[in-house]
Design an enzyme around this catalytic site. Sequence first.
Site, PDB file in Angstrom:
ATOM      1  N   VAL A  85       0.089  -2.812  10.561  1.00  0.00           N
ATOM      2  CA  VAL A  85       0.731  -2.449  11.826  1.00  0.00           C
ATOM      3  C   VAL A  85       0.147  -3.241  12.997  1.00  0.00           C
ATOM      4  O   VAL A  85       0.799  -3.412  14.014  1.00  0.00           O
ATOM      5  CB  VAL A  85       0.633  -0.931  12.107  1.00  0.00           C
ATOM      6  CG1 VAL A  85       1.496  -0.140  11.139  1.00  0.00           C
ATOM      7  CG2 VAL A  85      -0.803  -0.431  12.062  1.00  0.00           C
TER       8      VAL A  85
ATOM      9  N   LYS B  79      -9.545   2.409  -1.692  1.00  0.00           N
ATOM     10  CA  LYS B  79      -9.761   1.783  -0.376  1.00  0.00           C
ATOM     11  C   LYS B  79     -11.031   2.311   0.283  1.00  0.00           C
ATOM     12  O   LYS B  79     -11.218   3.538   0.408  1.00  0.00           O
ATOM     13  CB  LYS B  79      -8.549   2.058   0.513  1.00  0.00           C
ATOM     14  CG  LYS B  79      -8.575   1.362   1.872  1.00  0.00           C
ATOM     15  CD  LYS B  79      -7.267   1.644   2.625  1.00  0.00           C
ATOM     16  CE  LYS B  79      -7.145   0.895   3.923  1.00  0.00           C
ATOM     17  NZ  LYS B  79      -5.849   1.181   4.598  1.00  0.00           N
TER      18      LYS B  79
ATOM     19  N   GLU C 103       0.857  -1.191   0.000  1.00  0.00           N
ATOM     20  CA  GLU C 103       0.000   0.000   0.000  1.00  0.00           C
ATOM     21  C   GLU C 103       0.901   1.252   0.000  1.00  0.00           C
ATOM     22  O   GLU C 103       1.940   1.263   0.684  1.00  0.00           O
ATOM     23  CB  GLU C 103      -0.843  -0.054   1.287  1.00  0.00           C
ATOM     24  CG  GLU C 103      -1.741   1.126   1.556  1.00  0.00           C
ATOM     25  CD  GLU C 103      -2.425   0.985   2.946  1.00  0.00           C
ATOM     26  OE1 GLU C 103      -1.950   0.203   3.800  1.00  0.00           O
ATOM     27  OE2 GLU C 103      -3.430   1.676   3.158  1.00  0.00           O
TER      28      GLU C 103
ATOM     29  N   CYS D  78      -5.025  -3.337   2.697  1.00  0.00           N
ATOM     30  CA  CYS D  78      -4.704  -3.362   4.110  1.00  0.00           C
ATOM     31  C   CYS D  78      -5.913  -3.581   5.019  1.00  0.00           C
ATOM     32  O   CYS D  78      -6.480  -4.660   5.031  1.00  0.00           O
ATOM     33  CB  CYS D  78      -3.904  -2.118   4.493  1.00  0.00           C
ATOM     34  SG  CYS D  78      -2.864  -2.422   5.950  1.00  0.00           S
TER      35      CYS D  78
HETATM   36  C1  ACM Z   1      -3.741   0.078   7.240  1.00  0.00           C
HETATM   37  O1  ACM Z   1      -4.871  -0.108   6.790  1.00  0.00           O
HETATM   38  N1  ACM Z   1      -2.822   0.702   6.543  1.00  0.00           N
HETATM   39  C2  ACM Z   1      -3.373  -0.399   8.574  1.00  0.00           C
END
Ligand code: ACM
Length: 269
Positions: free
Chosen positions: A168, A109, A38, A141
């Site tokens: 993370v 996203k 990402e 992510c």
């Molecule tokens: C994330 O969605 N970058 C943790």
Amino acid sequence: MRIGFLQLRVRFGEVKANVRRAVSLLSNVCDATIVLPELFNTGYLFKNLKELDSLAEPVQRGYTTDQLRKVAQKRNLNIVFGMAEKHGRACYNSAVCVTSKGKIDVYRKIHLFDREKLFFAPGQSLKVTAAPGARLGMMICFDWIMPEVARVLALKGAQILVHPANLVLPWGQDAMRTRCIENRVFGVTANRIGTERRGTLNLTFTGGSQIVGPTGEILVSAGDRSDSLKVVEIDVAQADDKHVTTANDIFADRFPAVYKPLTLRDPRR
Ligand code: ACM
């Protein structure tokens, strides 16, 4: 077919250097579908909207897409990568797929994580893109935390979940194994490594990029210390068989009429 990930350390704000490094590593591979992290070109911890706006690019005819499209065509690759997309006055946290044939597709996203909500507009639709060799379901992510995302992508025909990430939290990789099991699809998660520091903000990315098969088996994975390019050979048609036993086809066994709460914003009201 061959699928893989390129796990990377990224330098915040150094778009040209990040892209050059990715292109140089991709020059070691051919005839495959490869996923990058990402926001791999910009980094993650934007200080303010002005900074994001100065680093974001249009997908079509942007520097990053142009460079990756060139290497995709030269090396017969489909490449899925995350970037900050500028579209009109809005910025999106997007995944772009450039195919070996020069086709470009974009997913924006939807489920923004934490401070991302300060900067990015959420996407509005899920996308399965037909690339040479496979149908790719695009997610980014934190989309892992909504099982609906992978389910809808699989129902729309995705054979492989392509998942650029800056993970993370400690659960994303395990959750992606479950997403693959419950939909009987392949999954490729490409994560970052290293710590990004911006003033008082800092985040450490967990690495652990992985390729998962339709029964949750980890076909290959990376550690959390170094850049890593890994490719495996798969029989993508395995993702078209939704049987768990001869009597259980996970799609045919569904009862959509009892899942109505899934389509309501707050079913408790
Ligand atoms: C994330 O969605 N970058 C943790």
